[in-house]
Write a protein that holds these residues in place. Structure first.
Motif, PDB file in Angstrom:
ATOM      1  N   ALA A   1       6.154   9.885  17.632  1.00 52.92           N
ATOM      2  CA  ALA A   1       6.356  10.378  16.267  1.00 52.92           C
ATOM      3  C   ALA A   1       7.248   9.435  15.468  1.00 52.92           C
ATOM      4  N   LEU A   2       8.299   8.927  16.099  1.00 49.50           N
ATOM      5  CA  LEU A   2       9.199   8.004  15.404  1.00 49.50           C
ATOM      6  C   LEU A   2       8.517   6.670  15.152  1.00 49.50           C
ATOM      7  N   ARG A   3       7.745   6.192  16.136  1.00 49.07           N
ATOM      8  CA  ARG A   3       7.052   4.914  15.972  1.00 49.07           C
ATOM      9  C   ARG A   3       6.053   4.973  14.823  1.00 49.07           C
ATOM     10  N   ASP A   4       5.265   6.033  14.778  1.00 50.40           N
ATOM     11  CA  ASP A   4       4.305   6.170  13.683  1.00 50.40           C
ATOM     12  C   ASP A   4       5.012   6.410  12.350  1.00 50.40           C
ATOM     13  N   GLY A   5       6.149   7.116  12.391  1.00 45.85           N
ATOM     14  CA  GLY A   5       6.895   7.344  11.163  1.00 45.85           C
ATOM     15  C   GLY A   5       7.474   6.063  10.598  1.00 45.85           C
ATOM     16  N   VAL A   6       7.980   5.197  11.470  1.00 43.32           N
ATOM     17  CA  VAL A   6       8.510   3.908  11.007  1.00 43.32           C
ATOM     18  C   VAL A   6       7.394   3.068  10.396  1.00 43.32           C
ATOM     19  N   HIS A   7       6.258   3.046  11.051  1.00 44.00           N
ATOM     20  CA  HIS A   7       5.120   2.288  10.528  1.00 44.00           C
ATOM     21  C   HIS A   7       4.689   2.820   9.167  1.00 44.00           C
ATOM     22  N   THR A   8       4.574   4.133   9.049  1.00 42.72           N
ATOM     23  CA  THR A   8       4.142   4.735   7.783  1.00 42.72           C
ATOM     24  C   THR A   8       5.183   4.538   6.691  1.00 42.72           C
ATOM     25  N   GLY A   9       6.466   4.654   7.033  1.00 40.55           N
ATOM     26  CA  GLY A   9       7.514   4.443   6.045  1.00 40.55           C
ATOM     27  C   GLY A   9       7.542   3.020   5.527  1.00 40.55           C
ATOM     28  N   LEU A  10       7.345   2.049   6.412  1.00 47.27           N
ATOM     29  CA  LEU A  10       7.301   0.655   5.967  1.00 47.27           C
ATOM     30  C   LEU A  10       6.104   0.411   5.063  1.00 47.27           C
ATOM     31  N   VAL A  11       4.968   1.003   5.410  1.00 47.76           N
ATOM     32  CA  VAL A  11       3.787   0.855   4.558  1.00 47.76           C
ATOM     33  C   VAL A  11       4.049   1.453   3.177  1.00 47.76           C
TER      34      VAL A  11
ATOM     35  N   ALA B   1       3.533   9.337 -11.682  1.00 49.46           N
ATOM     36  CA  ALA B   1       2.830   9.880 -10.519  1.00 49.46           C
ATOM     37  C   ALA B   1       2.587   8.827  -9.442  1.00 49.46           C
ATOM     38  N   ILE B   2       2.849   7.563  -9.756  1.00 53.66           N
ATOM     39  CA  ILE B   2       2.556   6.495  -8.797  1.00 53.66           C
ATOM     40  C   ILE B   2       3.323   6.667  -7.492  1.00 53.66           C
ATOM     41  N   PRO B   3       4.641   6.941  -7.504  1.00 51.78           N
ATOM     42  CA  PRO B   3       5.338   7.096  -6.213  1.00 51.78           C
ATOM     43  C   PRO B   3       4.757   8.204  -5.336  1.00 51.78           C
ATOM     44  N   VAL B   4       4.385   9.334  -5.946  1.00 49.47           N
ATOM     45  CA  VAL B   4       3.804  10.421  -5.158  1.00 49.47           C
ATOM     46  C   VAL B   4       2.448   9.998  -4.587  1.00 49.47           C
ATOM     47  N   LEU B   5       1.645   9.328  -5.406  1.00 45.77           N
ATOM     48  CA  LEU B   5       0.347   8.842  -4.925  1.00 45.77           C
ATOM     49  C   LEU B   5       0.512   7.831  -3.801  1.00 45.77           C
ATOM     50  N   VAL B   6       1.538   6.994  -3.894  1.00 45.98           N
ATOM     51  CA  VAL B   6       1.802   6.030  -2.823  1.00 45.98           C
ATOM     52  C   VAL B   6       2.123   6.757  -1.519  1.00 45.98           C
ATOM     53  N   GLY B   7       2.946   7.810  -1.601  1.00 46.88           N
ATOM     54  CA  GLY B   7       3.236   8.593  -0.412  1.00 46.88           C
ATOM     55  C   GLY B   7       1.994   9.241   0.174  1.00 46.88           C
ATOM     56  N   MET B   8       1.113   9.738  -0.687  1.00 42.43           N
ATOM     57  CA  MET B   8      -0.123  10.356  -0.207  1.00 42.43           C
ATOM     58  C   MET B   8      -1.025   9.324   0.459  1.00 42.43           C
ATOM     59  N   VAL B   9      -1.087   8.129  -0.104  1.00 42.71           N
ATOM     60  CA  VAL B   9      -1.892   7.067   0.519  1.00 42.71           C
ATOM     61  C   VAL B   9      -1.333   6.717   1.892  1.00 42.71           C
ATOM     62  N   ALA B  10      -0.008   6.634   2.005  1.00 42.35           N
ATOM     63  CA  ALA B  10       0.598   6.345   3.310  1.00 42.35           C
ATOM     64  C   ALA B  10       0.279   7.453   4.306  1.00 42.35           C
TER      65      ALA B  10
ATOM     66  N   GLY C   1       9.633   9.320   5.187  1.00 39.38           N
ATOM     67  CA  GLY C   1      10.490   9.395   4.015  1.00 39.38           C
ATOM     68  C   GLY C   1      11.813   8.677   4.194  1.00 39.38           C
ATOM     69  N   PRO C   2      12.615   9.019   5.224  1.00 40.54           N
ATOM     70  CA  PRO C   2      13.874   8.301   5.424  1.00 40.54           C
ATOM     71  C   PRO C   2      13.708   6.805   5.658  1.00 40.54           C
ATOM     72  N   VAL C   3      12.634   6.411   6.352  1.00 39.35           N
ATOM     73  CA  VAL C   3      12.418   4.984   6.585  1.00 39.35           C
ATOM     74  C   VAL C   3      12.194   4.253   5.262  1.00 39.35           C
ATOM     75  N   ALA C   4      11.325   4.800   4.420  1.00 37.70           N
ATOM     76  CA  ALA C   4      11.090   4.187   3.115  1.00 37.70           C
ATOM     77  C   ALA C   4      12.349   4.238   2.255  1.00 37.70           C
ATOM     78  N   GLY C   5      13.135   5.325   2.376  1.00 36.03           N
ATOM     79  CA  GLY C   5      14.373   5.427   1.615  1.00 36.03           C
ATOM     80  C   GLY C   5      15.374   4.361   1.991  1.00 36.03           C
TER      81      GLY C   5
ATOM     82  N   ALA D   1       3.701  11.906   1.734  1.00 37.61           N
ATOM     83  CA  ALA D   1       3.088  11.636   3.039  1.00 37.61           C
ATOM     84  C   ALA D   1       2.669  12.929   3.737  1.00 37.61           C
ATOM     85  N   LEU D   2       3.489  13.961   3.655  1.00 37.39           N
ATOM     86  CA  LEU D   2       3.117  15.238   4.262  1.00 37.39           C
ATOM     87  C   LEU D   2       1.872  15.813   3.599  1.00 37.39           C
ATOM     88  N   LEU D   3       1.819  15.738   2.282  1.00 36.03           N
ATOM     89  CA  LEU D   3       0.661  16.268   1.566  1.00 36.03           C
ATOM     90  C   LEU D   3      -0.599  15.471   1.898  1.00 36.03           C
ATOM     91  N   GLY D   4      -0.501  14.156   1.863  1.00 35.99           N
ATOM     92  CA  GLY D   4      -1.669  13.327   2.153  1.00 35.99           C
ATOM     93  C   GLY D   4      -2.135  13.452   3.590  1.00 35.99           C
TER      94      GLY D   4
END
Length: 428
Positions: A211-221, A327-336, A368-372, A413-416
């Motif tokens: 879960a952490l490995r995939d979260g780090v990957h998704t946050g970096l993306v 809306a771009i930041p939210v859309l970016v999270g959904m794409v991730a 979220g925290p990784v991207a933050g 990311a949760l929504l997407g």
């Protein structure tokens, strides 16, 4: 003498080359096998390898600065070679985050394009040193840290020496501050290359929870996608104000060479503008001086310096169709989140299953925290003083950018991820 015939054997006993016995007792030349992932001819003492790698990294990141500043000074008028090289050293130190003390006040706005170039060269230095000490593919964190630390020490010595040379001219630089900053930058940059070439990254990937490995990957993306969106918005703004930028460059009256140098200096700060633009899209915005603010809901700036990069600043609050950019930041999270689910679906398909909800949601939330952290760190290094007085504060507030990014990316990311998981068909 008569020719040798089958009836008259020669001194070799009449045997052909293929029929002669092989002397198996004859000594053979042995080549030692490589040890610890290195080649026997490629080994070198750690101090020598680190010194050469650090010096080459410093030189290859310094030369572009010397060329650009040489063009600027050429446009301003005659300048001594010593003065130009000293000014380039000051710019090189500034690119590593070392502030300069000038007559106009402290100058600490880092040209991040130069920082990226220096980090790339330091990454290669870590790779070369790890190979030279035979640490390639060893999966040894100790050897990776040893290579990175050696490069950091060599880079610190070069930074202190550069600060001493700069101090003999106009700007004042603390040698201790330069040595400490260059040591940290050099060690971190080299550690990235050393960890990759020694396969330590693969070792860490196997030990980190999924879960952490995939979260780090998704946050970096998600973080990189946000920075890309910010860069696109900044480029569009500068292109829209291209006439003003051209007028600013022409107002310097430095000739073709000087204007080319000013343009290149502006490009060196393009990553800074991309980060500021990302902060603008996220909401916190940024400052271009004390008591100023550039946000989607407020634009409060006074007199600005004639810098071409500032020609794209918004004239007022965002309204109308421009509000859709929010809306771009939210859309970016959904794409991730969508990319996360698609990747997990491909992995689960090999077992004819579907991704588990727990793993999926935990990975999306961790993004979220990784991207933050990524965006907050970028915001922190993108700002700095442009002298004393009014321009002592330039750039975004790091903790605000990090906090907003964490919330937006986690929600998106949760929504997407959830929507993609619901719409994904279970394998037959």
């Amino acid at each position: 003498m008569s020719p040798v015939t089958p009836d008259h054997p020669s001194r070799s006993g009449g045997l052909s080359a293929d029929e002669r016995p092989v002397d198996r007792a004859a000594p053979r030349r042995r080549v030692p096998a490589p040890r610890d992932g290195g080649s026997p001819r490629g080994r070198a003492p750690l101090a020598v390898a680190a010194g050469v790698a650090a010096g080459w990294a410093a030189l290859t990141s310094y030369l572009p600065v010397a060329v650009v500043l040489g063009l600027v000074q050429l446009g301003e008028g005659p300048a001594t070679l010593t003065g130009t090289l000293r000014t380039a050293l000051a710019g090189w130190l500034l690119g590593h985050g070392v502030p300069l003390r000038t007559e106009a006040g402290p100058f600490g706005l880092v040209p991040l394009a130069l920082t990226v170039l220096a980090l790339w060269r330091l990454t290669r230095a870590g790779v070369h040193v790890s190979r030279a000490i035979g640490a390639r593919g060893t999966r040894s964190p100790r050897r990776a840290l040893t290579a990175a630390g050696a490069v950091g020490v060599g880079y610190a010595l070069l930074g202190a020496f550069a600060a001493l040379l700069v101090g003999t001219g106009g700007a004042d630089v603390s040698p201790l501050r330069a040595a400490a900053t260059c040591a940290v930058v050099g060690a971190l940059g080299a550690l990235v290359g050393a960890a990759r070439i020694t396969a330590v990254t693969e070792l860490l990937a196997t030990r980190i929870p999924p879960a952490l490995r995939d979260g780090v990957h998704t946050g970096l993306v998600a973080g990189l996608l946000l920075l890309g969106a910010g860069a696109g918005a900044a480029g569009l703004a500068v292109a829209t104000g291209g006439g003003d930028a051209a007028d600013m460059i022409g107002a310097y009256r430095t000739g073709v060479a000087g204007q080319a140098g000013i343009t290149l200096v502006s490009l060196a700060y393009a990553p800074n503008a991309a980060i500021w633009s990302t902060s603008y899209l996220l909401g916190p915005g940024f400052a271009v001086g004390t008591d100023t603010a550039v946000r989607t809901s407020e634009v409060s700036v006074g007199a600005l310096p004639a810098v071409p990069l500032l020609a794209g600043l918004p004239r007022g609050p965002m309204d109308g169709l421009g509000a859709g950019l929010l809306a771009i930041p939210v859309l970016v999270g959904m794409v991730a989140g969508w990319l996360l689910t698609r990747r997990l679906v491909r992995l689960a398909a090999q077992e004819r299953a579907v991704p588990r909800w727990g793993l999926l949601l935990a990975s999306a939330a961790a993004a979220g925290p990784v991207a933050g952290v990524l965006l907050g760190a970028a915001a922190a290094i993108s700002g700095g003083p442009l002298g004393g007085g009014r321009l002592a504060e330039v750039g975004p507030v790091a903790w605000q950018v990090g906090l907003v990014t964490t919330a937006v990316v986690a929600a998106g990311a949760l929504l997407g991820a959830a929507a993609t998981r619901v719409l994904t068909r279970a394998p037959a």
